[in-house]
Design a protein around this motif. Structure first.
Motif, PDB file in Angstrom:
ATOM      1  N   LEU A  38       0.826  -1.209   0.000  1.00 17.67           N
ATOM      2  CA  LEU A  38       0.000   0.000   0.000  1.00 17.67           C
ATOM      3  C   LEU A  38       0.862   1.261   0.000  1.00 17.67           C
ATOM      4  O   LEU A  38       0.517   2.241  -0.666  1.00 17.67           O
ATOM      5  N   PHE A  41       1.842   1.845  -3.505  1.00 16.53           N
ATOM      6  CA  PHE A  41       0.750   2.442  -4.282  1.00 16.53           C
ATOM      7  C   PHE A  41       0.597   3.923  -3.951  1.00 16.53           C
ATOM      8  O   PHE A  41       0.151   4.701  -4.781  1.00 16.53           O
ATOM      9  N   ILE A  50      -5.045   6.510  -0.210  1.00 14.42           N
ATOM     10  CA  ILE A  50      -4.911   5.062  -0.025  1.00 14.42           C
ATOM     11  C   ILE A  50      -5.839   4.584   1.086  1.00 14.42           C
ATOM     12  O   ILE A  50      -6.505   3.554   0.950  1.00 14.42           O
ATOM     13  N   LYS A  53      -9.265   4.060  -0.043  1.00 14.21           N
ATOM     14  CA  LYS A  53      -9.396   2.959  -0.993  1.00 14.21           C
ATOM     15  C   LYS A  53      -8.926   1.619  -0.415  1.00 14.21           C
ATOM     16  O   LYS A  53      -8.951   0.610  -1.106  1.00 14.21           O
ATOM     17  N   ARG A  54      -8.493   1.618   0.834  1.00 17.53           N
ATOM     18  CA  ARG A  54      -7.872   0.415   1.396  1.00 17.53           C
ATOM     19  C   ARG A  54      -8.784  -0.802   1.334  1.00 17.53           C
ATOM     20  O   ARG A  54      -8.343  -1.894   0.964  1.00 17.53           O
ATOM     21  N   PHE A  57      -8.842  -2.038  -2.145  1.00 18.66           N
ATOM     22  CA  PHE A  57      -7.581  -2.725  -2.439  1.00 18.66           C
ATOM     23  C   PHE A  57      -7.607  -4.141  -1.874  1.00 18.66           C
ATOM     24  O   PHE A  57      -7.230  -5.098  -2.566  1.00 18.66           O
ATOM     25  N   ALA A  60      -9.871  -6.222  -4.061  1.00 17.53           N
ATOM     26  CA  ALA A  60      -9.304  -6.444  -5.401  1.00 17.53           C
ATOM     27  C   ALA A  60      -8.100  -7.384  -5.372  1.00 17.53           C
ATOM     28  O   ALA A  60      -7.889  -8.161  -6.305  1.00 17.53           O
ATOM     29  N   LEU A  80      -7.583  -5.629 -12.814  1.00 18.83           N
ATOM     30  CA  LEU A  80      -7.287  -4.582 -11.830  1.00 18.83           C
ATOM     31  C   LEU A  80      -7.226  -3.206 -12.472  1.00 18.83           C
ATOM     32  O   LEU A  80      -7.615  -2.210 -11.847  1.00 18.83           O
ATOM     33  N   ASN A  83     -10.540  -1.634 -12.379  1.00 19.76           N
ATOM     34  CA  ASN A  83     -11.168  -1.470 -11.064  1.00 19.76           C
ATOM     35  C   ASN A  83     -11.025  -0.023 -10.588  1.00 19.76           C
ATOM     36  O   ASN A  83      -9.949   0.412 -10.195  1.00 19.76           O
ATOM     37  N   ILE A  86      -9.490   1.179  -6.918  1.00 14.53           N
ATOM     38  CA  ILE A  86      -8.075   1.184  -6.535  1.00 14.53           C
ATOM     39  C   ILE A  86      -7.303   2.178  -7.400  1.00 14.53           C
ATOM     40  O   ILE A  86      -7.871   2.803  -8.293  1.00 14.53           O
ATOM     41  N   ARG A  88      -5.187   2.657 -10.360  1.00 17.19           N
ATOM     42  CA  ARG A  88      -5.010   1.842 -11.574  1.00 17.19           C
ATOM     43  C   ARG A  88      -3.707   2.240 -12.262  1.00 17.19           C
ATOM     44  O   ARG A  88      -3.701   3.015 -13.212  1.00 17.19           O
TER      45      ARG A  88
END
Length: 184
Positions: A38, A41, A50, A53-54, A57, A60, A80, A83, A86, A88
């Motif tokens: 993470l 990302f 993040i 969106k955790r 994630f 996904a 992914l 999606n 997350i 991308r």
């Protein structure tokens, strides 16, 4: 009691993360790996992005199970990339697959945890920074950990990402002096 670290602002999600998670020692190797992914990302983005969106994630990436992710290929990358929950980014997605393989090659959860905690002698390094501006973006130790991870096949783990990860996982305690979440 002093003021909490100013980086979390007033957003309730960020405040909760700061108060309950950030800097709390994480000894589970799989959880350490998830947090490193993470943080990778997060590169170029804010951490609150993040955090928001955790859960997406985790869904996904099937609970961030390295033994599953390591076997993924182009079909999963393509899925992914579609999606919207997350980040991308093809490079970061492909790096996650490679990082799962590197993690498993390293020996999995126990070995990963032991190796990462070995850098700090098994206990959090306690810093005594008084202001956010005193906290460095990286250290000689995060540079060494980054080099070792890259040598093991990891990507998106530069010294700044690694230091943020070390802070988040409690390998170092960088809560500013006076912060109620400092716990020392």
């Amino acid at each position: 009691m002093g003021d909490r670290c100013g980086w979390c602002g007033e957003d309730p999600l960020y405040v909760s993360y700061h108060d309950e998670e950030w800097g709390v020692p994480e000894y589970d190797g799989r959880a350490l790996w998830e947090k490193l992914i993470l943080d990778g990302f997060q590169a170029g983005l804010s951490w609150i992005t993040i955090l928001r969106k955790r859960d997406a994630f985790r869904d996904a990436f099937e609970g961030f199970r390295p033994e599953v992710i390591a076997g993924w290929g182009e079909p999963e990358v393509a899925r992914l990339l579609q999606n919207e929950g997350i980040i991308r980014h093809r490079g970061k997605i492909e790096a996650t697959i490679g990082n799962a393989q590197a993690y498993l090659d390293m020996g999995g959860a126990d070995v990963f945890a032991d190796r990462m905690w070995g850098y700090v002698g098994g206990s959090p390094l306690i810093n005594s920074f008084r202001t956010l501006s005193d906290v460095p973006p990286s250290t000689a130790l995060s540079t060494q950990v980054s080099k070792d991870l890259k040598k093991a096949g990891f990507k998106f783990c530069g010294p700044t990402i690694v230091y943020a990860w070390m802070q988040a996982c409690g390998l170092v305690n960088d809560h500013i002096v006076g912060c109620p979440a400092r716990r020392v």
